[in-house]
Design a protein around this motif. Structure first.
Motif, mmCIF file in Angstrom:
data_model
loop_
_atom_site.group_PDB
_atom_site.id
_atom_site.type_symbol
_atom_site.label_atom_id
_atom_site.label_comp_id
_atom_site.label_asym_id
_atom_site.label_seq_id
_atom_site.Cartn_x
_atom_site.Cartn_y
_atom_site.Cartn_z
ATOM 1 N N ASN A 53 0.816 -1.213 0.000
ATOM 2 C CA ASN A 53 0.000 0.000 0.000
ATOM 3 C C ASN A 53 0.848 1.259 0.000
ATOM 4 O O ASN A 53 0.349 2.342 -0.321
ATOM 5 N N ASN A 54 2.103 1.148 0.399
ATOM 6 C CA ASN A 54 2.972 2.310 0.508
ATOM 7 C C ASN A 54 3.326 2.836 -0.883
ATOM 8 O O ASN A 54 3.957 2.146 -1.681
ATOM 9 N N ALA A 55 2.908 4.067 -1.167
ATOM 10 C CA ALA A 55 3.118 4.657 -2.491
ATOM 11 C C ALA A 55 4.265 5.652 -2.518
ATOM 12 O O ALA A 55 4.409 6.407 -3.468
ATOM 13 N N SER A 56 5.087 5.652 -1.492
ATOM 14 C CA SER A 56 6.098 6.702 -1.380
ATOM 15 C C SER A 56 7.361 6.427 -2.183
ATOM 16 O O SER A 56 8.145 7.343 -2.436
ATOM 17 N N ARG A 57 7.576 5.155 -2.589
ATOM 18 C CA ARG A 57 8.815 4.823 -3.291
ATOM 19 C C ARG A 57 8.544 4.152 -4.629
ATOM 20 O O ARG A 57 7.522 3.510 -4.816
ATOM 21 N N ARG A 58 9.515 4.288 -5.538
ATOM 22 C CA ARG A 58 9.430 3.635 -6.834
ATOM 23 C C ARG A 58 9.541 2.124 -6.648
ATOM 24 O O ARG A 58 10.286 1.645 -5.776
ATOM 25 N N PRO A 59 8.860 1.345 -7.480
ATOM 26 C CA PRO A 59 9.005 -0.115 -7.387
ATOM 27 C C PRO A 59 10.456 -0.567 -7.466
ATOM 28 O O PRO A 59 10.862 -1.492 -6.744
ATOM 29 N N ALA A 60 11.241 0.075 -8.314
ATOM 30 C CA ALA A 60 12.658 -0.294 -8.440
ATOM 31 C C ALA A 60 13.413 -0.041 -7.149
ATOM 32 O O ALA A 60 14.306 -0.812 -6.765
ATOM 33 N N ASP A 61 13.080 1.054 -6.461
ATOM 34 C CA ASP A 61 13.742 1.351 -5.184
ATOM 35 C C ASP A 61 13.331 0.353 -4.106
ATOM 36 O O ASP A 61 14.149 -0.047 -3.277
ATOM 37 N N VAL A 62 12.061 -0.047 -4.118
ATOM 38 C CA VAL A 62 11.594 -1.055 -3.164
ATOM 39 C C VAL A 62 12.307 -2.385 -3.422
ATOM 40 O O VAL A 62 12.771 -3.052 -2.483
ATOM 41 N N ALA A 63 12.414 -2.768 -4.691
ATOM 42 C CA ALA A 63 13.087 -4.016 -5.039
ATOM 43 C C ALA A 63 14.556 -3.974 -4.625
ATOM 44 O O ALA A 63 15.099 -4.965 -4.111
ATOM 45 N N LEU A 64 15.208 -2.830 -4.821
ATOM 46 C CA LEU A 64 16.604 -2.687 -4.405
ATOM 47 C C LEU A 64 16.733 -2.835 -2.896
ATOM 48 O O LEU A 64 17.643 -3.520 -2.395
ATOM 49 N N HIS A 65 15.837 -2.198 -2.159
ATOM 50 C CA HIS A 65 15.856 -2.310 -0.704
ATOM 51 C C HIS A 65 15.683 -3.759 -0.268
ATOM 52 O O HIS A 65 16.391 -4.236 0.632
ATOM 53 N N LEU A 66 14.782 -4.481 -0.917
ATOM 54 C CA LEU A 66 14.576 -5.891 -0.605
ATOM 55 C C LEU A 66 15.839 -6.701 -0.872
ATOM 56 O O LEU A 66 16.242 -7.537 -0.053
ATOM 57 N N ARG A 67 16.483 -6.451 -2.003
ATOM 58 C CA ARG A 67 17.719 -7.181 -2.320
ATOM 59 C C ARG A 67 18.824 -6.859 -1.319
ATOM 60 O O ARG A 67 19.596 -7.738 -0.917
ATOM 61 N N GLU A 68 18.907 -5.600 -0.902
ATOM 62 C CA GLU A 68 19.914 -5.216 0.090
ATOM 63 C C GLU A 68 19.695 -5.932 1.421
ATOM 64 O O GLU A 68 20.654 -6.206 2.155
ATOM 65 N N LEU A 69 18.438 -6.245 1.724
ATOM 66 C CA LEU A 69 18.120 -6.972 2.946
ATOM 67 C C LEU A 69 18.230 -8.485 2.781
ATOM 68 O O LEU A 69 18.018 -9.231 3.740
ATOM 69 N N GLY A 70 18.547 -8.924 1.547
ATOM 70 C CA GLY A 70 18.746 -10.346 1.314
ATOM 71 C C GLY A 70 17.556 -11.086 0.750
ATOM 72 O O GLY A 70 17.562 -12.318 0.695
#
Length: 338
Positions: A53-70
């Motif tokens: 539901n969070n619309a504050s970030r780009r999908p690519a940025d969310v995916a990058l954050h997920l990858r950074e967390l493993g």
């Protein structure tokens, strides 16, 4: 929703073809993964979409954050309420129509991507307003939205979550900001995110899911959203909703399965459904639900599913009462007063 008996011994991974995962409170809390989530989602061949539901970030940025967390994540595996909000607007407005954006540049980019013109002032004559979470939204931007909505602009909210989980606890979410505009205008927005259907419908289409499982930590968004699209759901008690909330959940917010965390994806599915359990006796006495251990289990989640089976059938019950020491330990683990 799944009807009848589940395949004996089959795990959730084996029964469902696409896992539709919430993020905040389910997979991570801000910069920290939820304990057990990373291990549950790595190394397998599951089809996973992250539905937020969070619309504050780009999908690519969310995916990058997920990858950074493993976590395993491609850009296309992230489905956001900003994308669904943009889709709703594009279906109702001609290309090039000005849309007032209350939110981040990521939301503005989604509006532009569907051929509409993002603007930041009501003086631009917007035919619509789209409102999503941004930590920078203040009075001035809400005033622009109020002016536009009061002038007749179509209003779409990416979501109406009243709170947002962070490492420091719950803070106000987009729904709290939407409430300010609603109070000032008397209008009600169309909603793209959970529990409204558009976001999950978009995720189901993207995953070509035939039997999706919606997974989240909030009864009022994730689980009610699953109900809205006729999908089965798993509530994990790692975020917003508590055992106390679950015990009193209305019918539309009752999950198919209940677990402590995402590690339950590898448990037999039939064990995760609220149902009577021979290890625990639950009875009604004086309007209260009485819990007693009758087997060798001390698993708080197993006991909870047994209690839910009766609590949902007797929604006017008073409280849950522990009748022995093991039951008292279970209530303590739930955070429910004995």
């Amino acid at each position: 929703m799944t009807e009848g008996n589940l395949p004996v011994g089959k795990t959730l991974r084996e029964i469902y073809d696409v896992l539709l995962l919430d993020l905040d409170g389910t997979v991570y809390r801000g910069a920290q993964p939820v304990p057990g989530a990373r291990e549950a989602l790595t190394g397998g061949d599951d089809t996973v979409l992250y539905v937020t539901n969070n619309a504050s970030r780009r999908p690519a940025d969310v995916a990058l954050h997920l990858r950074e967390l493993g976590f395993p994540a491609e850009d296309a595996s992230v489905v956001t309420s900003s994308q669904s909000a943009a889709r709703l607007l594009a279906e109702q407005l001609p290309a090039g129509t000005p849309v007032l954006v209350v939110g981040t540049e990521a939301l503005a980019e989604e509006i532009a991507a569907v051929g509409l013109e993002p603007v930041r002032t009501a003086d631009a004559g917007p035919a619509a307003v789209v409102q999503g979470h941004s930590p920078d939204t203040g009075w001035a931007m809400l005033a622009e939205a109020t002016l536009a909505v009061r002038s007749g602009a179509l209003w779409v909210a990416t979501n109406i979550d009243s709170t947002l989980p962070t490492e420091r606890g719950l803070v106000l979410g987009n729904g709290s900001m939407v409430a300010a505009v609603r109070n000032a205008t008397g209008a009600t927005p169309l909603v793209a995110g959970k529990p409204a259907a558009p976001l999950l419908e978009d995720a189901i289409r993207r995953g070509a899911a035939r039997r999706p499982l919606v997974i989240g930590d909030r009864l009022d968004t994730d689980i009610e959203g699953a109900d809205a699209v006729g999908a089965d759901s798993l509530l994990v008690l790692t975020g917003v909703s508590t055992v106390a909330d679950l015990l009193r959940a209305p019918a539309r917010q009752r999950p198919t399965y209940v677990a402590g965390s995402l590690t339950s994806l590898d448990e037999p599915a039939e064990r995760l459904r609220p149902a009577a359990d021979p290890a625990w006796t639950v009875t009604v006495d004086g309007g209260d639900l009485h819990l007693a251990a009758t087997g060798d289990s001390d698993d708080p989640m197993q006991a909870l599913r047994a209690v839910l089976d009766l609590a949902w059938a007797e929604p006017a019950f008073g409280q849950v009462v522990a009748d022995d020491a093991r039951a008292r330990a279970v209530l303590a683990a739930w955070g429910v007063p004995a």
